[in-house]
Motif scaffolding. Structure first.
Motif, PDB file in Angstrom:
ATOM      1  N   GLY A 275       0.758  -1.269  -0.084  1.00 49.37           N
ATOM      2  CA  GLY A 275      -0.085  -0.185   0.034  1.00 49.37           C
ATOM      3  C   GLY A 275       0.800   1.150  -0.082  1.00 49.37           C
ATOM      4  O   GLY A 275       0.504   2.305  -0.736  1.00 49.37           O
TER       5      GLY A 275
ATOM      6  N   SER B 103      -4.358   2.596   0.851  1.00 49.40           N
ATOM      7  CA  SER B 103      -4.578   1.851   2.307  1.00 49.40           C
ATOM      8  C   SER B 103      -4.313   0.461   2.244  1.00 49.40           C
ATOM      9  O   SER B 103      -4.253  -0.130   1.224  1.00 49.40           O
ATOM     10  CB  SER B 103      -5.843   2.256   2.721  1.00 49.40           C
ATOM     11  OG  SER B 103      -7.063   1.553   1.820  1.00 49.40           O
ATOM     12  N   GLU B 104      -4.020   0.017   3.438  1.00 50.68           N
ATOM     13  CA  GLU B 104      -3.698  -1.666   3.547  1.00 50.68           C
ATOM     14  C   GLU B 104      -4.969  -2.127   3.528  1.00 50.68           C
ATOM     15  O   GLU B 104      -5.015  -3.309   2.662  1.00 50.68           O
ATOM     16  CB  GLU B 104      -3.359  -1.672   4.989  1.00 50.68           C
ATOM     17  CG  GLU B 104      -3.161  -3.115   5.367  1.00 50.68           C
ATOM     18  CD  GLU B 104      -2.477  -3.495   6.700  1.00 50.68           C
ATOM     19  OE1 GLU B 104      -2.287  -4.553   6.993  1.00 50.68           O
ATOM     20  OE2 GLU B 104      -2.199  -2.218   7.470  1.00 50.68           O
TER      21      GLU B 104
ATOM     22  N   THR C 118      -7.470  -1.578   0.966  1.00 52.53           N
ATOM     23  CA  THR C 118      -7.541  -1.267  -0.357  1.00 52.53           C
ATOM     24  C   THR C 118      -6.532  -2.596  -0.867  1.00 52.53           C
ATOM     25  O   THR C 118      -7.226  -3.297  -1.876  1.00 52.53           O
ATOM     26  CB  THR C 118      -7.265  -0.023  -0.919  1.00 52.53           C
ATOM     27  OG1 THR C 118      -8.044   1.151  -0.496  1.00 52.53           O
ATOM     28  CG2 THR C 118      -7.399  -0.054  -2.450  1.00 52.53           C
TER      29      THR C 118
END
Length: 215
Positions: A177, A183-184, A186
Protein backbone atom coordinates in the motif's frame (compact mmCIF):
# COMPACT_ATOMS: atom_id res chain seq x y z
CA UNK A 1 2.43 -11.43 20.03
CA UNK A 2 2.74 -14.00 17.26
CA UNK A 3 1.10 -17.20 18.51
CA UNK A 4 2.88 -20.32 17.27
CA UNK A 5 2.11 -24.03 17.15
CA UNK A 6 5.09 -26.42 16.89
CA UNK A 7 4.41 -29.91 15.53
CA UNK A 8 7.19 -32.53 15.58
CA UNK A 9 7.28 -36.10 16.82
CA UNK A 10 10.64 -35.59 18.58
CA UNK A 11 10.32 -33.89 22.00
CA UNK A 12 13.90 -32.59 21.89
CA UNK A 13 13.27 -30.90 18.55
CA UNK A 14 10.12 -29.26 19.88
CA UNK A 15 12.01 -28.09 22.96
CA UNK A 16 14.80 -26.63 20.84
CA UNK A 17 12.37 -24.77 18.59
CA UNK A 18 10.49 -23.46 21.63
CA UNK A 19 13.75 -22.18 23.12
CA UNK A 20 14.78 -20.45 19.88
CA UNK A 21 11.42 -18.80 19.31
CA UNK A 22 11.17 -17.92 23.00
CA UNK A 23 14.24 -15.71 22.61
CA UNK A 24 12.16 -13.35 20.45
CA UNK A 25 10.05 -10.93 22.46
CA UNK A 26 7.24 -10.90 19.89
CA UNK A 27 6.75 -14.69 19.53
CA UNK A 28 4.92 -17.03 21.89
CA UNK A 29 4.79 -20.83 21.41
CA UNK A 30 1.26 -21.48 22.69
CA UNK A 31 0.88 -25.14 21.67
CA UNK A 32 2.78 -28.27 20.66
CA UNK A 33 1.76 -31.41 18.77
CA UNK A 34 3.52 -34.73 18.30
CA UNK A 35 1.79 -35.80 15.08
CA UNK A 36 -0.05 -34.31 12.15
CA UNK A 37 -3.53 -35.17 13.37
CA UNK A 38 -2.90 -33.51 16.72
CA UNK A 39 -1.56 -30.46 14.89
CA UNK A 40 -4.75 -30.15 12.85
CA UNK A 41 -6.97 -30.57 15.91
CA UNK A 42 -4.93 -27.99 17.85
CA UNK A 43 -5.02 -25.47 14.99
CA UNK A 44 -8.79 -25.92 14.82
CA UNK A 45 -9.35 -25.40 18.56
CA UNK A 46 -6.63 -22.88 19.41
CA UNK A 47 -6.03 -19.40 17.99
CA UNK A 48 -2.69 -19.79 16.23
CA UNK A 49 -1.04 -17.34 13.86
CA UNK A 50 1.72 -19.63 12.56
CA UNK A 51 2.08 -23.43 12.63
CA UNK A 52 5.52 -25.02 12.22
CA UNK A 53 5.08 -28.54 10.84
CA UNK A 54 7.62 -31.30 10.39
CA UNK A 55 7.05 -33.42 7.27
CA UNK A 56 7.82 -36.87 8.68
CA UNK A 57 5.33 -37.43 11.52
CA UNK A 58 3.21 -40.41 12.62
CA UNK A 59 -0.59 -40.69 12.22
CA UNK A 60 -0.60 -37.88 9.62
CA UNK A 61 2.42 -36.43 7.80
CA UNK A 62 3.10 -32.71 7.72
CA UNK A 63 2.08 -32.14 4.11
CA UNK A 64 -1.31 -33.76 4.67
CA UNK A 65 -1.70 -31.78 7.90
CA UNK A 66 -0.84 -28.61 5.96
CA UNK A 67 -3.75 -29.18 3.59
CA UNK A 68 -6.09 -30.04 6.49
CA UNK A 69 -5.14 -26.90 8.43
CA UNK A 70 -5.80 -24.85 5.31
CA UNK A 71 -9.40 -26.06 5.44
CA UNK A 72 -9.88 -26.19 9.22
CA UNK A 73 -8.07 -22.97 10.19
CA UNK A 74 -7.53 -20.86 7.06
CA UNK A 75 -6.19 -17.90 9.04
CA UNK A 76 -3.27 -19.96 10.33
CA UNK A 77 -0.12 -19.59 8.26
CA UNK A 78 1.89 -22.81 7.93
CA UNK A 79 5.66 -23.17 7.67
CA UNK A 80 7.16 -26.53 6.79
CA UNK A 81 10.25 -27.31 8.88
CA UNK A 82 12.12 -30.50 8.01
CA UNK A 83 15.45 -32.25 7.53
CA UNK A 84 14.37 -33.28 4.05
CA UNK A 85 14.98 -30.76 1.28
CA UNK A 86 13.95 -32.81 -1.73
CA UNK A 87 12.40 -30.86 -4.59
CA UNK A 88 9.10 -32.77 -4.53
CA UNK A 89 8.56 -31.92 -0.86
CA UNK A 90 9.18 -28.24 -1.50
CA UNK A 91 6.80 -28.12 -4.46
CA UNK A 92 4.10 -30.13 -2.69
CA UNK A 93 4.32 -27.84 0.33
CA UNK A 94 3.93 -24.74 -1.82
CA UNK A 95 1.15 -26.37 -3.81
CA UNK A 96 -0.78 -27.07 -0.60
CA UNK A 97 -0.52 -23.42 0.42
CA UNK A 98 2.53 -23.35 2.70
CA UNK A 99 3.73 -19.88 3.68
CA UNK A 100 7.29 -21.14 3.53
CA UNK A 101 9.76 -23.96 3.75
CA UNK A 102 12.99 -24.19 5.72
CA UNK A 103 15.35 -26.89 6.92
CA UNK A 104 16.03 -27.90 10.51
CA UNK A 105 19.68 -26.95 10.15
CA UNK A 106 18.69 -23.34 9.47
CA UNK A 107 20.22 -20.72 11.74
CA UNK A 108 18.05 -19.74 14.75
CA UNK A 109 17.65 -16.19 13.45
CA UNK A 110 16.41 -17.57 10.12
CA UNK A 111 13.68 -19.50 11.93
CA UNK A 112 12.60 -16.38 13.80
CA UNK A 113 12.63 -14.35 10.58
CA UNK A 114 10.52 -16.99 8.79
CA UNK A 115 7.88 -16.98 11.55
CA UNK A 116 7.70 -13.19 11.49
CA UNK A 117 7.42 -13.16 7.71
CA UNK A 118 4.62 -15.74 7.72
CA UNK A 119 2.72 -13.91 10.45
CA UNK A 120 2.69 -10.70 8.40
CA UNK A 121 1.37 -12.44 5.30
CA UNK A 122 4.69 -12.82 3.52
CA UNK A 123 6.34 -15.96 2.17
CA UNK A 124 9.69 -17.41 3.21
CA UNK A 125 11.81 -19.95 1.34
CA UNK A 126 15.14 -21.28 2.54
CA UNK A 127 18.02 -21.05 0.03
CA UNK A 128 17.65 -24.79 -0.67
CA UNK A 129 13.92 -24.45 -1.35
CA UNK A 130 14.54 -21.44 -3.57
CA UNK A 131 17.01 -23.41 -5.68
CA UNK A 132 14.45 -26.16 -6.18
CA UNK A 133 11.82 -23.66 -7.31
CA UNK A 134 14.28 -22.01 -9.71
CA UNK A 135 15.27 -25.41 -11.12
CA UNK A 136 11.65 -26.22 -11.87
CA UNK A 137 11.04 -22.83 -13.49
CA UNK A 138 14.08 -23.41 -15.72
CA UNK A 139 12.99 -26.88 -16.85
CA UNK A 140 11.60 -27.61 -20.37
CA UNK A 141 8.12 -27.91 -18.91
CA UNK A 142 8.38 -24.28 -17.83
CA UNK A 143 7.41 -23.09 -21.31
CA UNK A 144 3.96 -24.67 -21.08
CA UNK A 145 3.54 -23.35 -17.54
CA UNK A 146 4.56 -19.87 -18.67
CA UNK A 147 1.98 -19.82 -21.43
CA UNK A 148 -0.74 -21.06 -19.08
CA UNK A 149 0.26 -18.53 -16.42
CA UNK A 150 0.25 -15.69 -18.95
CA UNK A 151 -3.23 -16.73 -20.07
CA UNK A 152 -4.51 -16.61 -16.50
CA UNK A 153 -2.88 -13.25 -15.77
CA UNK A 154 -4.40 -11.74 -18.92
CA UNK A 155 -7.67 -11.25 -17.05
CA UNK A 156 -6.11 -8.93 -14.45
CA UNK A 157 -6.39 -5.17 -14.61
CA UNK A 158 -3.26 -2.99 -14.70
CA UNK A 159 -3.61 -2.14 -11.00
CA UNK A 160 -4.15 -5.79 -10.07
CA UNK A 161 -0.96 -6.70 -11.92
CA UNK A 162 0.92 -4.01 -10.01
CA UNK A 163 -0.31 -5.46 -6.72
CA UNK A 164 0.58 -8.98 -7.88
CA UNK A 165 4.11 -7.86 -8.76
CA UNK A 166 4.57 -6.60 -5.21
CA UNK A 167 3.27 -9.89 -3.81
CA UNK A 168 5.98 -11.55 -5.85
CA UNK A 169 8.52 -9.35 -4.07
CA UNK A 170 7.23 -10.65 -0.74
CA UNK A 171 5.74 -7.33 0.39
CA UNK A 172 3.03 -7.25 3.05
CA UNK A 173 -0.28 -5.51 2.39
CA UNK A 174 0.91 -2.48 4.34
CA UNK A 175 4.20 -2.23 2.44
CA UNK A 176 2.47 -2.73 -0.92
CA UNK A 177 0.00 0.00 0.00
CA UNK A 178 2.82 2.40 0.84
CA UNK A 179 4.50 1.64 -2.48
CA UNK A 180 1.30 2.17 -4.47
CA UNK A 181 -0.08 5.01 -2.30
CA UNK A 182 -3.13 2.97 -1.26
CA UNK A 183 -4.52 1.99 2.12
CA UNK A 184 -3.77 -1.45 3.54
CA UNK A 185 -7.49 -2.28 3.37
CA UNK A 186 -7.58 -1.41 -0.33
CA UNK A 187 -4.58 -3.64 -1.03
CA UNK A 188 -6.27 -6.46 0.89
CA UNK A 189 -9.32 -6.07 -1.35
CA UNK A 190 -7.13 -6.22 -4.44
CA UNK A 191 -5.36 -9.33 -3.14
CA UNK A 192 -8.67 -11.10 -2.56
CA UNK A 193 -9.80 -10.17 -6.05
CA UNK A 194 -6.51 -11.37 -7.58
CA UNK A 195 -6.68 -14.72 -5.79
CA UNK A 196 -10.25 -15.23 -6.99
CA UNK A 197 -9.43 -14.36 -10.61
CA UNK A 198 -6.31 -16.57 -10.67
CA UNK A 199 -8.01 -19.41 -8.76
CA UNK A 200 -5.20 -19.38 -6.20
CA UNK A 201 -5.62 -20.34 -2.55
CA UNK A 202 -3.01 -17.95 -1.17
CA UNK A 203 -0.41 -15.29 -1.90
CA UNK A 204 2.43 -17.78 -2.38
CA UNK A 205 0.60 -19.57 -5.19
CA UNK A 206 -0.24 -16.24 -6.85
CA UNK A 207 3.39 -15.11 -6.60
CA UNK A 208 4.64 -18.36 -8.13
CA UNK A 209 2.08 -18.05 -10.92
CA UNK A 210 3.40 -14.54 -11.63
CA UNK A 211 6.93 -15.90 -11.79
CA UNK A 212 5.78 -18.65 -14.15
CA UNK A 213 4.41 -15.90 -16.39
CA UNK A 214 7.77 -14.17 -16.38
CA UNK A 215 6.76 -11.13 -14.35
Amino acid sequence: MIRVLVADDEPLIRAGIRMILGSADDIDVVAEAQDGREAVDTARSTAVDVALLDIQMPVMDGLTALAEIGRAAPRTRVLILTTFGERDNVLRALGHGSAGFLLKDSAPQELIHAVRAAATGNAYLSPTATRHVVDVLASPAATARREEAQRRLAGLTTREREVLDLLGEGLSNADAGARLHMSEATVKTYVSRILAKLDCDNRVQAALLARDAGR
